[in-house]
Scaffold this motif. Structure first.
Motif, PDB file in Angstrom:
ATOM      1  N   GLY A  21      -9.080   0.194  -2.601  1.00 22.88           N
ATOM      2  CA  GLY A  21      -8.173   1.330  -2.575  1.00 22.88           C
ATOM      3  C   GLY A  21      -8.771   2.406  -1.693  1.00 22.88           C
ATOM      4  O   GLY A  21      -9.980   2.416  -1.431  1.00 22.88           O
ATOM      5  N   GLU A  22      -7.945   3.333  -1.246  1.00 23.20           N
ATOM      6  CA  GLU A  22      -8.430   4.389  -0.370  1.00 23.20           C
ATOM      7  C   GLU A  22      -9.265   5.389  -1.151  1.00 23.20           C
ATOM      8  O   GLU A  22      -9.294   5.367  -2.390  1.00 23.20           O
ATOM      9  CB  GLU A  22      -7.254   5.078   0.326  1.00 23.20           C
ATOM     10  N   SER A  49      -8.917   7.133  -5.019  1.00 18.31           N
ATOM     11  CA  SER A  49      -8.026   6.332  -5.867  1.00 18.31           C
ATOM     12  C   SER A  49      -8.569   6.144  -7.277  1.00 18.31           C
ATOM     13  O   SER A  49      -7.831   5.716  -8.168  1.00 18.31           O
ATOM     14  CB  SER A  49      -7.774   4.962  -5.225  1.00 18.31           C
ATOM     15  N   HIS A  53     -13.574  -0.196   0.050  1.00 15.56           N
ATOM     16  CA  HIS A  53     -12.313   0.135   0.701  1.00 15.56           C
ATOM     17  C   HIS A  53     -12.048  -0.816   1.862  1.00 15.56           C
ATOM     18  O   HIS A  53     -10.999  -0.746   2.499  1.00 15.56           O
ATOM     19  CB  HIS A  53     -12.353   1.576   1.236  1.00 15.56           C
ATOM     20  N   TYR A  58      -4.445   2.650  -6.809  1.00 14.65           N
ATOM     21  CA  TYR A  58      -3.845   3.779  -6.099  1.00 14.65           C
ATOM     22  C   TYR A  58      -3.635   4.927  -7.075  1.00 14.65           C
ATOM     23  O   TYR A  58      -3.000   4.762  -8.129  1.00 14.65           O
ATOM     24  CB  TYR A  58      -2.507   3.380  -5.473  1.00 14.65           C
ATOM     25  N   LEU A  59      -4.178   6.076  -6.753  1.00 16.00           N
ATOM     26  CA  LEU A  59      -4.051   7.292  -7.570  1.00 16.00           C
ATOM     27  C   LEU A  59      -4.298   7.024  -9.056  1.00 16.00           C
ATOM     28  O   LEU A  59      -3.531   7.428  -9.920  1.00 16.00           O
ATOM     29  CB  LEU A  59      -2.672   7.924  -7.378  1.00 16.00           C
ATOM     30  N   TYR A 111       1.866  -1.011  -1.164  1.00 15.88           N
ATOM     31  CA  TYR A 111       0.595  -0.351  -0.849  1.00 15.88           C
ATOM     32  C   TYR A 111      -0.442  -1.375  -0.386  1.00 15.88           C
ATOM     33  O   TYR A 111      -1.182  -1.141   0.577  1.00 15.88           O
ATOM     34  CB  TYR A 111       0.086   0.416  -2.068  1.00 15.88           C
ATOM     35  N   THR A 112      -0.500  -2.510  -1.062  1.00 14.28           N
ATOM     36  CA  THR A 112      -1.419  -3.574  -0.647  1.00 14.28           C
ATOM     37  C   THR A 112      -1.089  -4.043   0.760  1.00 14.28           C
ATOM     38  O   THR A 112      -1.985  -4.276   1.584  1.00 14.28           O
ATOM     39  CB  THR A 112      -1.340  -4.761  -1.623  1.00 14.28           C
ATOM     40  N   LEU A 132      -2.425  -1.537   3.249  1.00  9.80           N
ATOM     41  CA  LEU A 132      -3.870  -1.671   3.397  1.00  9.80           C
ATOM     42  C   LEU A 132      -4.217  -2.861   4.293  1.00  9.80           C
ATOM     43  O   LEU A 132      -5.089  -2.776   5.164  1.00  9.80           O
ATOM     44  CB  LEU A 132      -4.536  -1.853   2.033  1.00  9.80           C
ATOM     45  N   PRO A 189      -0.449  11.697   1.543  1.00  7.45           N
ATOM     46  CA  PRO A 189      -0.835  11.162   0.234  1.00  7.45           C
ATOM     47  C   PRO A 189      -0.602  12.194  -0.859  1.00  7.45           C
ATOM     48  O   PRO A 189      -0.775  13.393  -0.641  1.00  7.45           O
ATOM     49  CB  PRO A 189      -2.329  10.859   0.416  1.00  7.45           C
ATOM     50  N   PHE A 247       3.335   5.840  -5.877  1.00  7.48           N
ATOM     51  CA  PHE A 247       3.365   5.531  -4.450  1.00  7.48           C
ATOM     52  C   PHE A 247       4.721   5.816  -3.807  1.00  7.48           C
ATOM     53  O   PHE A 247       4.854   5.759  -2.587  1.00  7.48           O
ATOM     54  CB  PHE A 247       2.990   4.053  -4.247  1.00  7.48           C
ATOM     55  N   CYS A 302       6.355   5.069   0.157  1.00 10.44           N
ATOM     56  CA  CYS A 302       6.695   3.645   0.089  1.00 10.44           C
ATOM     57  C   CYS A 302       7.830   3.266   1.043  1.00 10.44           C
ATOM     58  O   CYS A 302       8.896   3.893   1.028  1.00 10.44           O
ATOM     59  CB  CYS A 302       7.084   3.280  -1.337  1.00 10.44           C
TER      60      CYS A 302
END
Length: 328
Positions: free
Chosen positions: A40-41, A44, A202, A218-219, A239-240, A243, A270, A282, A286
């Protein structure tokens, strides 16, 4: 059997009125002898979850189980610790005033300290496990390179005789030329010793190399979880897919699948982790959500369930299991 399991784990910083919930209702399993790659970024909640597992950050709710029993994080010095953590920065995780040998010996459980000669022999054995010569025991962290210091940090973690190893971005502070060597070492040690491992990164290329299972965060929430080949080759959560599409050398299939599901990522910053959006966190970014499709208000209103898809994926519009391609 050594299984690490998070059940509805929640971590909160600050007061109830002005605090931040960094991890929210996380359910995550690290099976016996397997490597779970947590990706995750930044921001997260990956490192927060790791710190909660080893007792550095308290849980606000939920629990952490080891082999079905609540994990004891408060332990006396010198006792065996079933969980050990290797941190991102090897220099800050080692005492600069202690020799390498003393630092490793300090982590050996007291019941295995059978005299100075036996401790020295165990330190030499551990240094050999991580590919360092015995004479490194007499030097200080400042005398070593970054890659060597990370090897020492691994040796120190292994000195505690853990059942589960948590590796938090252990290659991100290293030169690119050294990262591959450390990753090979980690993978070899995990297989030889049969450790369960939570590997945080990451970098999806790194996770692809070491992990049996991938969890995407995520978050503060786990948005996708499944076998590594499934999540990385057939991602269900948008989200995946983003990435994967953003990773250097990403397969064209990842970008193609992202484009096929919508006109492209929504133009949005974000979300603020102090004030995450309602529903699916997300959804403002999205390409499958209400920012692109006006009839998908459910994304703003309801948190998606991860169940019912090819593998666990917390998205209202992930491919239902009945419509998924046969799992290869």
């Amino acid at each position: 059997m050594t299984e690490l399991r998070f059940e509805r784990a929640t971590v909160r910083y600050g007061s109830r009125r002005r605090g931040t919930t960094a991890v929210t209702d996380v359910n995550l399993t690290v099976p016996d002898g397997k490597v779970v790659g947590l990706v995750g970024e930044s921001g997260s909640g990956k490192s927060t979850l790791a710190r909660a597992a080893v007792g550095l950050t308290p849980l606000a709710a939920g629990r952490i189980l080891l082999d079905g029993q609540p994990l004891r994080t408060a332990q006396r010095a010198g006792t065996r610790r079933p969980l050990q953590m290797v941190f991102q920065d090897p220099y800050s995780s080692l005492d600069p005033r202690m020799t390498i040998g003393a630092s490793i010996a300090e982590a050996i459980p007291r019941r295995h300290r059978q005299g100075a000669k036996a401790r020295r022999a165990e330190v030499v054995r551990l240094l050999g496990l991580v590919g360092l010569p015995a004479d490194r025991a007499a030097v200080y962290p400042a005398d070593l390179s970054g890659g060597q210091r990370q090897r020492v940090a691994l040796a120190r973690a292994l000195a505690g005789q853990p059942d589960v190893l948590i590796a938090d971005e252990i290659t991100s502070a290293l030169d690119v030329s050294v990262q591959g060597t450390v990753l090979n070492l980690v993978r070899d040690l995990q297989r030889r010793m049969g450790l369960s491992m939570l590997f945080i990164s990451h970098n999806l290329a790194v996770v692809r190399y070491v992990a049996d299972i991938v969890a995407v965060m995520y978050l503060g929430r786990i948005v996708e979880y499944g076998p590594a080949h499934e999540v990385l080759n057939h991602p269900q959560h948008p989200y995946t897919r983003e990435l994967l599409a953003a990773a250097p050398g990403a397969p064209d299939a990842a970008a193609d699948q992202t484009r096929a599901d919508g006109p492209g990522p929504a133009v949005a910053e974000p979300a603020d982790p102090h004030h995450p959006p309602a529903g699916c966190h997300f959804h403002p970014r999205c390409p499958m959500g209400p920012a692109m499709f006006g009839d998908r208000e459910v994304c703003r209103q309801r948190t998606p369930s991860p169940e019912g898809h090819r593998h666990l994926a917390a998205c209202h519009f992930a491919t239902p299991l009945t419509e998924a391609d046969p799992v290869s």
